[in-house]
Design a protein around this motif. Structure first.
Motif, short mmCIF file in Angstrom:
data_model
loop_
_atom_site.label_atom_id
_atom_site.label_comp_id
_atom_site.label_asym_id
_atom_site.label_seq_id
_atom_site.Cartn_x
_atom_site.Cartn_y
_atom_site.Cartn_z
N ASP A 1 0.83 -1.21 0.00
CA ASP A 1 0.00 0.00 0.00
C ASP A 1 0.86 1.26 0.00
O ASP A 1 0.52 2.25 -0.65
CB ASP A 1 -0.93 0.02 1.22
N LEU A 2 1.96 1.24 0.73
CA LEU A 2 2.83 2.42 0.77
C LEU A 2 3.42 2.73 -0.60
O LEU A 2 3.48 3.88 -1.01
CB LEU A 2 3.94 2.22 1.81
N PHE A 3 3.86 1.70 -1.32
CA PHE A 3 4.36 1.89 -2.67
C PHE A 3 3.27 2.47 -3.57
O PHE A 3 3.51 3.41 -4.33
CB PHE A 3 4.83 0.56 -3.27
N VAL A 4 2.08 1.90 -3.50
CA VAL A 4 0.98 2.31 -4.37
C VAL A 4 0.51 3.73 -4.04
O VAL A 4 0.27 4.54 -4.95
CB VAL A 4 -0.18 1.30 -4.27
N GLU A 5 0.41 4.07 -2.76
CA GLU A 5 0.00 5.42 -2.37
C GLU A 5 0.99 6.47 -2.88
O GLU A 5 0.59 7.52 -3.39
CB GLU A 5 -0.13 5.52 -0.86
N ARG A 6 2.27 6.18 -2.75
CA ARG A 6 3.29 7.12 -3.24
C ARG A 6 3.18 7.27 -4.75
O ARG A 6 3.27 8.38 -5.28
CB ARG A 6 4.68 6.62 -2.83
N PHE A 7 2.95 6.17 -5.46
CA PHE A 7 2.78 6.19 -6.91
C PHE A 7 1.63 7.11 -7.30
O PHE A 7 1.77 7.97 -8.17
CB PHE A 7 2.53 4.75 -7.41
N PHE A 8 0.49 6.95 -6.64
CA PHE A 8 -0.67 7.78 -6.98
C PHE A 8 -0.44 9.25 -6.64
O PHE A 8 -0.87 10.14 -7.37
CB PHE A 8 -1.94 7.26 -6.32
N ARG A 9 0.22 9.53 -5.53
CA ARG A 9 0.52 10.93 -5.19
C ARG A 9 1.32 11.59 -6.31
O ARG A 9 1.12 12.76 -6.62
CB ARG A 9 1.31 11.02 -3.88
N ARG A 10 2.22 10.86 -6.90
CA ARG A 10 3.09 11.42 -7.94
C ARG A 10 2.45 11.43 -9.32
O ARG A 10 2.69 12.35 -10.09
CB ARG A 10 4.38 10.61 -8.02
N TYR A 11 1.71 10.38 -9.67
CA TYR A 11 1.36 10.17 -11.08
C TYR A 11 -0.13 10.11 -11.40
O TYR A 11 -0.49 9.98 -12.56
CB TYR A 11 2.01 8.88 -11.57
N GLU A 12 -1.02 10.25 -10.43
CA GLU A 12 -2.43 10.04 -10.74
C GLU A 12 -2.97 11.00 -11.79
O GLU A 12 -3.88 10.66 -12.52
CB GLU A 12 -3.29 10.06 -9.48
N HIS A 13 -2.42 12.19 -11.91
CA HIS A 13 -2.92 13.16 -12.88
C HIS A 13 -2.27 13.03 -14.25
O HIS A 13 -2.68 13.73 -15.19
CB HIS A 13 -2.72 14.58 -12.35
N SER A 14 -1.30 12.14 -14.37
CA SER A 14 -0.62 12.01 -15.67
C SER A 14 -0.59 10.56 -16.17
O SER A 14 0.15 10.26 -17.10
CB SER A 14 0.80 12.55 -15.56
N LEU A 15 -1.38 9.69 -15.57
CA LEU A 15 -1.37 8.28 -15.98
C LEU A 15 -1.81 8.10 -17.42
O LEU A 15 -2.79 8.69 -17.85
CB LEU A 15 -2.30 7.46 -15.08
N THR A 16 -1.08 7.27 -18.13
CA THR A 16 -1.48 6.91 -19.49
C THR A 16 -2.30 5.62 -19.43
O THR A 16 -2.26 4.89 -18.43
CB THR A 16 -0.26 6.69 -20.39
N LEU A 17 -2.97 5.31 -20.50
CA LEU A 17 -3.74 4.07 -20.55
C LEU A 17 -2.82 2.86 -20.45
O LEU A 17 -3.18 1.86 -19.84
CB LEU A 17 -4.59 4.03 -21.82
N ALA A 18 -1.64 2.95 -21.05
CA ALA A 18 -0.67 1.84 -20.96
C ALA A 18 -0.23 1.64 -19.51
O ALA A 18 -0.10 0.51 -19.04
CB ALA A 18 0.53 2.10 -21.86
N GLN A 19 0.00 2.72 -18.79
CA GLN A 19 0.39 2.61 -17.38
C GLN A 19 -0.73 2.01 -16.54
O GLN A 19 -0.48 1.20 -15.66
CB GLN A 19 0.79 3.98 -16.83
N VAL A 20 -1.96 2.39 -16.83
CA VAL A 20 -3.10 1.81 -16.13
C VAL A 20 -3.15 0.31 -16.37
O VAL A 20 -3.35 -0.48 -15.45
CB VAL A 20 -4.43 2.49 -16.56
N GLU A 21 -2.94 -0.09 -17.61
CA GLU A 21 -2.95 -1.52 -17.93
C GLU A 21 -1.83 -2.25 -17.19
O GLU A 21 -2.05 -3.33 -16.62
CB GLU A 21 -2.79 -1.73 -19.43
N GLY A 22 -0.63 -1.67 -17.18
CA GLY A 22 0.48 -2.28 -16.46
C GLY A 22 0.21 -2.39 -14.97
O GLY A 22 0.49 -3.41 -14.35
N LEU A 23 -0.39 -1.35 -14.40
CA LEU A 23 -0.71 -1.36 -12.98
C LEU A 23 -1.75 -2.43 -12.67
O LEU A 23 -1.63 -3.16 -11.68
CB LEU A 23 -1.21 0.03 -12.56
#
Length: 89
Positions: A26-48
């Motif tokens: 959860d800590l990894f994922v929360e940090r990821f969203f804090r940094r990238y939630e406004h710039s996620l690409t569809l490919a990144q969403v698929e990878g996630l």
């Protein structure tokens, strides 16, 4: 790929989907969203989403670089998201 189809509702659903049983994940994922939630690409969403299909311990091994993606997970979008998730705080 643009982010046009990622509206706030999609991001909220994705965040809910990414909730984990292990606090470490959860800590990894929360940090990821804090940094990238406004710039996620569809490919990144698929990878996630592919990473979130893993069991918690398997995901943690990848996040801590104890293992690398293999088989069906050895895809560019998974490796890209994994690199972003691994970036230090």
């Amino acid at each position: 790929m643009d982010t046009a189809s990622l509206n706030p509702t999609d991001v909220s659903r994705l965040k809910w989907r990414c909730r984990r049983g292990l606090l470490e994940n959860d800590l990894f994922v929360e940090r990821f969203f804090r940094r990238y939630e406004h710039s996620l690409t569809l490919a990144q969403v698929e990878g996630l989403q592919l990473l979130m299909d893993l069991a918690d311990n398997d995901l943690l091994d990848l996040l801590l670089a104890r293992k690398e993606p293999e088989g069906d997970l050895d895809r560019a979008e998974v490796r890209e998201v994994l690199a972003l998730l691994r970036q230090p705080g």
